[in-house]
Design an enzyme around this catalytic site. Structure first.
Site, PDB file in Angstrom:
ATOM      1  N   ASP A   1       0.842  -1.206   0.000  1.00 43.27           N
ATOM      2  CA  ASP A   1       0.000   0.000   0.000  1.00 43.27           C
ATOM      3  C   ASP A   1       0.873   1.251   0.000  1.00 43.27           C
ATOM      4  O   ASP A   1       0.611   2.219   0.717  1.00 43.27           O
ATOM      5  CB  ASP A   1      -0.941   0.006   1.219  1.00 43.27           C
ATOM      6  CG  ASP A   1      -2.086   1.008   1.037  1.00 43.27           C
ATOM      7  OD1 ASP A   1      -2.754   1.341   2.037  1.00 43.27           O
ATOM      8  OD2 ASP A   1      -2.280   1.491  -0.101  1.00 43.27           O
TER       9      ASP A   1
ATOM     10  N   LYS B   1       2.229   4.709  -0.979  1.00 42.81           N
ATOM     11  CA  LYS B   1       1.638   5.912  -1.575  1.00 42.81           C
ATOM     12  C   LYS B   1       2.175   7.103  -0.793  1.00 42.81           C
ATOM     13  O   LYS B   1       2.651   6.939   0.344  1.00 42.81           O
ATOM     14  CB  LYS B   1       0.106   5.850  -1.496  1.00 42.81           C
ATOM     15  CG  LYS B   1      -0.443   5.575  -0.104  1.00 42.81           C
ATOM     16  CD  LYS B   1      -1.950   5.447  -0.090  1.00 42.81           C
ATOM     17  CE  LYS B   1      -2.452   5.090   1.292  1.00 42.81           C
ATOM     18  NZ  LYS B   1      -3.922   5.026   1.350  1.00 42.81           N
TER      19      LYS B   1
ATOM     20  N   ASN C   1       1.639   7.427   2.927  1.00 42.05           N
ATOM     21  CA  ASN C   1       2.331   6.500   3.841  1.00 42.05           C
ATOM     22  C   ASN C   1       3.821   6.750   3.897  1.00 42.05           C
ATOM     23  O   ASN C   1       4.559   5.970   4.493  1.00 42.05           O
ATOM     24  CB  ASN C   1       2.068   5.039   3.423  1.00 42.05           C
ATOM     25  CG  ASN C   1       0.660   4.614   3.782  1.00 42.05           C
ATOM     26  OD1 ASN C   1       0.051   5.194   4.682  1.00 42.05           O
ATOM     27  ND2 ASN C   1       0.135   3.641   3.072  1.00 42.05           N
TER      28      ASN C   1
ATOM     29  N   ASP D   1       2.777   2.305   8.041  1.00 39.16           N
ATOM     30  CA  ASP D   1       1.548   1.625   7.672  1.00 39.16           C
ATOM     31  C   ASP D   1       1.761   0.219   7.108  1.00 39.16           C
ATOM     32  O   ASP D   1       1.474  -0.049   5.940  1.00 39.16           O
ATOM     33  CB  ASP D   1       0.766   2.465   6.660  1.00 39.16           C
ATOM     34  CG  ASP D   1      -0.698   2.479   7.068  1.00 39.16           C
ATOM     35  OD1 ASP D   1      -1.498   3.201   6.462  1.00 39.16           O
ATOM     36  OD2 ASP D   1      -1.023   1.732   8.002  1.00 39.16           O
TER      37      ASP D   1
ATOM     38  N   THR E   1      -4.708   0.978  -2.145  1.00 40.48           N
ATOM     39  CA  THR E   1      -5.443   2.200  -2.491  1.00 40.48           C
ATOM     40  C   THR E   1      -5.564   2.271  -4.010  1.00 40.48           C
ATOM     41  O   THR E   1      -4.568   2.112  -4.715  1.00 40.48           O
ATOM     42  CB  THR E   1      -4.653   3.411  -1.954  1.00 40.48           C
ATOM     43  OG1 THR E   1      -4.441   3.184  -0.558  1.00 40.48           O
ATOM     44  CG2 THR E   1      -5.399   4.703  -2.165  1.00 40.48           C
TER      45      THR E   1
END
Ligand SMILES: Nc1ncnc2c1ncn2[C@@H]1O[C@H](COP(=O)(O)OP(=O)(O)OP(=O)(O)O)[C@@H](O)[C@H]1O
Ligand SMILES: O=C(O)[C@@H]1CCC(=O)N(CCc2ccc(Cl)cc2)[C@H]1c1ccccc1Cl
Length: 325
Positions: A158, A160, A163, A176, A216
């Site tokens: 995840d 991005k 994070n 995260d 996401t």
């Protein structure tokens, strides 16, 4: 003040033994060992507070999770994955470090590095876009951290700009890990094996596959949408999306809703804005490749002309961050 009423609890301090294996050393740390300060942010199942260790006067970020809420939302496994993943990622400056975990009757506590420079996403929104020098520096730090994660058999899944936190020196701290995939020991290996199969032919194949989690929308890799499997190269897809977004000010795949975004991803339907730097474009085109085994492996990304001039390794984390422009 309500934190005070909680009893102290047994905490485990994460260290690595002489063979580099994570060991949990039992130390008596608990709520009463910390002075809790301002709220740094809220997650769906968590509140993150600044807290100072009363003995050594050191400031941390303490992520407090409400047990009832986690159980109700069936997120217990994410708590364990976040703890287990962070326990394996203790030796890299670009990853938020977990120092202690403890609990009391109502909550779980994760004592983490304090990254008080905010999220990379916030800085990008403020700037609109980053220039090439800033993109090169932040891209290099993120890539160095991905290489370390993968060498420890951890797929983030995840990645991005939200994070990627920043510390006092404006250096990156990836956070995260609740939705990470922890590969079994045999696939972790000591070398940087990014699962794209660029190493030995069996690399990409023997890798254990992750199942049933989608990150996401804008950063999800096509293989996660088509055959539900994430591999280490899925993090490199997200990395390509992040590089694009730093320079363009928006992610490459973004549509009116998640389904339309997914359609663009699997169709590789994206374009570079006019004036997009050509060297960066060449690198991104070698990362945003539908077939994960054909994405540029980490060692080749590091030697791509876009990262020319980057000193990989310790000096990357010693140098001054470029002023954001
Ligand atoms: N180590 C840290 N240092 C400083 N701020 C942090 C740290 N970890 C998290 N935060 C901030 O606290 C907020 C909540 O983070 P947390 O990881 O608990 O939830 P989240 O992952 O952002 O949300 P969700 O759980 O919905 O994905 C975020 O805004 C994040 O920026
Ligand atoms: O794995 C560990 O380190 C311990 C082991 C003992 C223990 O009871 N816990 C808490 C287990 C747990 C997880 C989720 C909820 Cl909602 C409640 C309890 C674990 C724990 C303690 C503090 C913080 C996180 C975790 Cl997973």
């Amino acid at each position: 003040e309500e934190w005070k009423e909680r009893g102290a609890a047994v905490a485990t301090r994460q260290e690595v033994d002489q063979n580099g294996r994570p060991v949990s050393k039992i130390v008596k740390k608990g709520v009463n060992d910390f002075h809790f300060g301002r709220t740094l942010g809220e997650g769906s199942y968590s509140t993150v507070l600044a807290a100072t260790d009363r003995q050594i006067h050191r400031e941390y970020a303490v992520k407090v999770l409400d047990k009832r809420h986690i159980i109700k939302e069936k997120k217990v496994k994410y708590v364990n994955i976040e703890k287990d993943a962070l326990n394996r990622l203790t030796e890299h400056p670009g990853i938020v470090r977990l120092y202690y975990t403890f609990q009391d009757e109502r909550s779980l506590y994760f004592v983490l590095d304090l990254a008080n420079g905010g999220e990379l996403l916030g800085h990008l929104k403020k700037m609109g876009t980053f220039d090439e020098e800033c993109t090169r520096f932040y891209g290099a730090q993120i890539l160095d951290s991905i290489a370390y994660m993968h060498s420890k058999g951890i797929i983030h899944r995840d990645l991005k700009p939200e994070n990627v936190l920043l510390d006092e020196q404006m250096h990156t701290k990836i956070t995260d890990f609740g939705t990470a995939k922890i590969l079994d020991i045999k696939s972790a290996g000591g070398t940087v094996n990014d699962g794209s199969g660029a190493g030995d032919p069996l690399d990409g194949v023997e890798q254990e596959r992750a199942v049933s989690f989608v990150g996401t929308a804008e950063y999800v890799s096509p293989e996660l949408l088509t055959d539900k499997n994430a591999c280490k190269a899925s993090d490199l897809w997200a990395f390509g999306c992040i590089l694009y977004q730093l320079l363009a000010g928006r992610p490459p795949f973004k549509a009116g809703n998640e389904y339309q975004t997914f359609q663009k991803i699997v169709a590789l339907d994206y374009h570079f804005p006019d004036g997009f730097p050509s060297v960066a474009r060449d690198l991104i085109e070698r990362l945003l490749v539908l077939d994960p085994s054909k994405r540029l492996p980490i060692e080749h990304i590091k030697s791509h002309p876009f990262f020319e001039g980057i000193q990989w390794g310790k000096s990357l984390w010693k140098q001054k961050a470029p002023r954001l422009r």
